[in-house]
Design a protein around this motif. Structure first.
Motif, mmCIF file in Angstrom:
data_model
loop_
_atom_site.group_PDB
_atom_site.id
_atom_site.type_symbol
_atom_site.label_atom_id
_atom_site.label_comp_id
_atom_site.label_asym_id
_atom_site.label_seq_id
_atom_site.Cartn_x
_atom_site.Cartn_y
_atom_site.Cartn_z
ATOM 1 N N LEU A 1 0.830 -1.195 0.000
ATOM 2 C CA LEU A 1 0.000 0.000 0.000
ATOM 3 C C LEU A 1 0.869 1.252 0.000
ATOM 4 N N ARG A 2 1.966 1.214 0.730
ATOM 5 C CA ARG A 2 2.882 2.367 0.771
ATOM 6 C C ARG A 2 3.525 2.582 -0.581
ATOM 7 N N ARG A 3 3.920 1.520 -1.235
ATOM 8 C CA ARG A 3 4.598 1.634 -2.535
ATOM 9 C C ARG A 3 3.641 1.937 -3.678
ATOM 10 N N SER A 4 2.427 1.423 -3.586
ATOM 11 C CA SER A 4 1.500 1.499 -4.709
ATOM 12 C C SER A 4 0.585 2.712 -4.679
ATOM 13 N N GLY A 5 0.428 3.327 -3.533
ATOM 14 C CA GLY A 5 -0.585 4.375 -3.434
ATOM 15 C C GLY A 5 -1.940 3.708 -3.378
ATOM 16 N N ALA A 6 -2.859 4.177 -4.199
ATOM 17 C CA ALA A 6 -4.207 3.608 -4.218
ATOM 18 C C ALA A 6 -4.240 2.380 -5.122
ATOM 19 N N VAL A 7 -4.806 1.282 -4.614
ATOM 20 C CA VAL A 7 -4.835 0.023 -5.353
ATOM 21 C C VAL A 7 -6.137 -0.711 -5.044
ATOM 22 N N ARG A 8 -6.635 -1.432 -6.032
ATOM 23 C CA ARG A 8 -7.841 -2.239 -5.841
ATOM 24 C C ARG A 8 -7.530 -3.474 -5.010
ATOM 25 N N LEU A 9 -8.514 -3.913 -4.262
ATOM 26 C CA LEU A 9 -8.370 -5.106 -3.438
ATOM 27 C C LEU A 9 -8.008 -6.315 -4.295
ATOM 28 N N THR A 10 -8.656 -6.471 -5.448
ATOM 29 C CA THR A 10 -8.370 -7.632 -6.292
ATOM 30 C C THR A 10 -6.931 -7.615 -6.805
ATOM 31 N N ASP A 11 -6.423 -6.447 -7.175
ATOM 32 C CA ASP A 11 -5.040 -6.344 -7.646
ATOM 33 C C ASP A 11 -4.058 -6.642 -6.512
ATOM 34 N N LEU A 12 -4.375 -6.150 -5.326
ATOM 35 C CA LEU A 12 -3.528 -6.401 -4.167
ATOM 36 C C LEU A 12 -3.539 -7.879 -3.804
ATOM 37 N N SER A 13 -4.702 -8.504 -3.900
ATOM 38 C CA SER A 13 -4.835 -9.929 -3.608
ATOM 39 C C SER A 13 -3.942 -10.757 -4.525
ATOM 40 N N VAL A 14 -3.952 -10.440 -5.810
ATOM 41 C CA VAL A 14 -3.114 -11.154 -6.775
ATOM 42 C C VAL A 14 -1.639 -10.909 -6.477
ATOM 43 N N ARG A 15 -1.282 -9.671 -6.240
ATOM 44 C CA ARG A 15 0.123 -9.318 -6.015
ATOM 45 C C ARG A 15 0.699 -9.994 -4.773
ATOM 46 N N LEU A 16 -0.124 -10.046 -3.715
ATOM 47 C CA LEU A 16 0.351 -10.627 -2.461
ATOM 48 C C LEU A 16 0.144 -12.126 -2.373
ATOM 49 N N GLY A 17 -0.662 -12.680 -3.280
ATOM 50 C CA GLY A 17 -0.951 -14.110 -3.234
ATOM 51 C C GLY A 17 -1.805 -14.483 -2.045
ATOM 52 N N VAL A 18 -2.713 -13.597 -1.677
ATOM 53 C CA VAL A 18 -3.594 -13.798 -0.528
ATOM 54 C C VAL A 18 -5.033 -13.772 -1.030
ATOM 55 N N GLY A 19 -5.870 -14.633 -0.476
ATOM 56 C CA GLY A 19 -7.270 -14.663 -0.862
ATOM 57 C C GLY A 19 -7.974 -13.361 -0.527
ATOM 58 N N LYS A 20 -8.982 -13.022 -1.330
ATOM 59 C CA LYS A 20 -9.706 -11.768 -1.111
ATOM 60 C C LYS A 20 -10.381 -11.724 0.260
ATOM 61 N N GLY A 21 -10.886 -12.860 0.745
ATOM 62 C CA GLY A 21 -11.537 -12.893 2.049
ATOM 63 C C GLY A 21 -10.570 -12.546 3.174
ATOM 64 N N THR A 22 -9.401 -13.165 3.145
ATOM 65 C CA THR A 22 -8.374 -12.898 4.152
ATOM 66 C C THR A 22 -7.926 -11.444 4.074
ATOM 67 N N LEU A 23 -7.707 -10.982 2.855
ATOM 68 C CA LEU A 23 -7.248 -9.611 2.659
ATOM 69 C C LEU A 23 -8.309 -8.613 3.113
ATOM 70 N N SER A 24 -9.576 -8.882 2.817
ATOM 71 C CA SER A 24 -10.665 -7.990 3.246
ATOM 72 C C SER A 24 -10.699 -7.874 4.766
ATOM 73 N N ARG A 25 -10.513 -8.981 5.454
ATOM 74 C CA ARG A 25 -10.501 -8.978 6.919
ATOM 75 C C ARG A 25 -9.340 -8.132 7.436
ATOM 76 N N GLN A 26 -8.168 -8.295 6.834
ATOM 77 C CA GLN A 26 -7.014 -7.509 7.256
ATOM 78 C C GLN A 26 -7.243 -6.019 7.000
ATOM 79 N N ILE A 27 -7.802 -5.709 5.838
ATOM 80 C CA ILE A 27 -8.070 -4.310 5.492
ATOM 81 C C ILE A 27 -9.059 -3.696 6.472
ATOM 82 N N ARG A 28 -10.120 -4.428 6.819
ATOM 83 C CA ARG A 28 -11.094 -3.904 7.785
ATOM 84 C C ARG A 28 -10.416 -3.553 9.106
ATOM 85 N N GLY A 29 -9.531 -4.424 9.568
ATOM 86 C CA GLY A 29 -8.807 -4.147 10.804
ATOM 87 C C GLY A 29 -7.944 -2.897 10.697
ATOM 88 N N LEU A 30 -7.287 -2.730 9.565
ATOM 89 C CA LEU A 30 -6.450 -1.545 9.352
ATOM 90 C C LEU A 30 -7.298 -0.281 9.240
#
Length: 149
Positions: A49-78
């Motif tokens: 997020l720091r390097r990319s600026g604004a990014v879509r959840l789906t693009d971030l999910s692919v880049r990090l190799g993390v499922g959208k559900g897991t990533l959504s949960r992490q994002i909500r916490g942040l």
């Protein structure tokens, strides 16, 4: 097949394991400094997020190799901690773009700064050419490595 290849691959695997173990420890330290309630594995998310600026959840999910559900949960916490914001994507109103808040950037940069200093000390004896080659090879590895899941 070259007779040395299996042993070289074992050596690469060993060194990669050591690097990942150290990297995980560094990531956990940075994340704890950002906020004591963060999960240790959010470092990669914060970094992208720091390097990319604004990014879509789906693009971030692919880049990090993390499922959208897991990533959504992490994002909500942040978001709840005031470190990440979600804004409508101007190109697709159904989607959202994620980015660090000003506070998220400030905390991440402060925590990461001490780790960069440690890295600088560890690599102080390296020539600029060696550092450039190391960075090039790591980038090449990261761009081409596709582990099976």
């Amino acid at each position: 097949m070259d007779n040395q290849l299996p042993e070289l691959l074992r050596t690469v695997e060993h060194e990669l394991t050591a690097l990942l173990r150290r990297g995980r420890a560094v990531s956990w330290g940075v994340v704890r400094e950002v906020h004591p309630h963060l999960e240790p594995n959010t470092y990669g998310l914060l970094l992208w997020l720091r390097r990319s600026g604004a990014v879509r959840l789906t693009d971030l999910s692919v880049r990090l190799g993390v499922g959208k559900g897991t990533l959504s949960r992490q994002i909500r916490g942040l978001e709840e901690l005031g470190l990440v914001r979600r804004e409508p994507d101007p190109e697709d109103r159904r989607a959202a773009r994620l980015s660090l808040t000003v506070e998220g950037q400030r905390r991440f940069d402060a925590a990461r700064g001490s780790r960069v200093e440690e890295l600088q000390q560890s690599l102080a004896g390296w020539s600029a050419d060696d550092l450039a080659e190391f960075a090039r090879l790591l980038h090449h590895f990261n761009e081409n490595w596709t582990p099976e899941r």
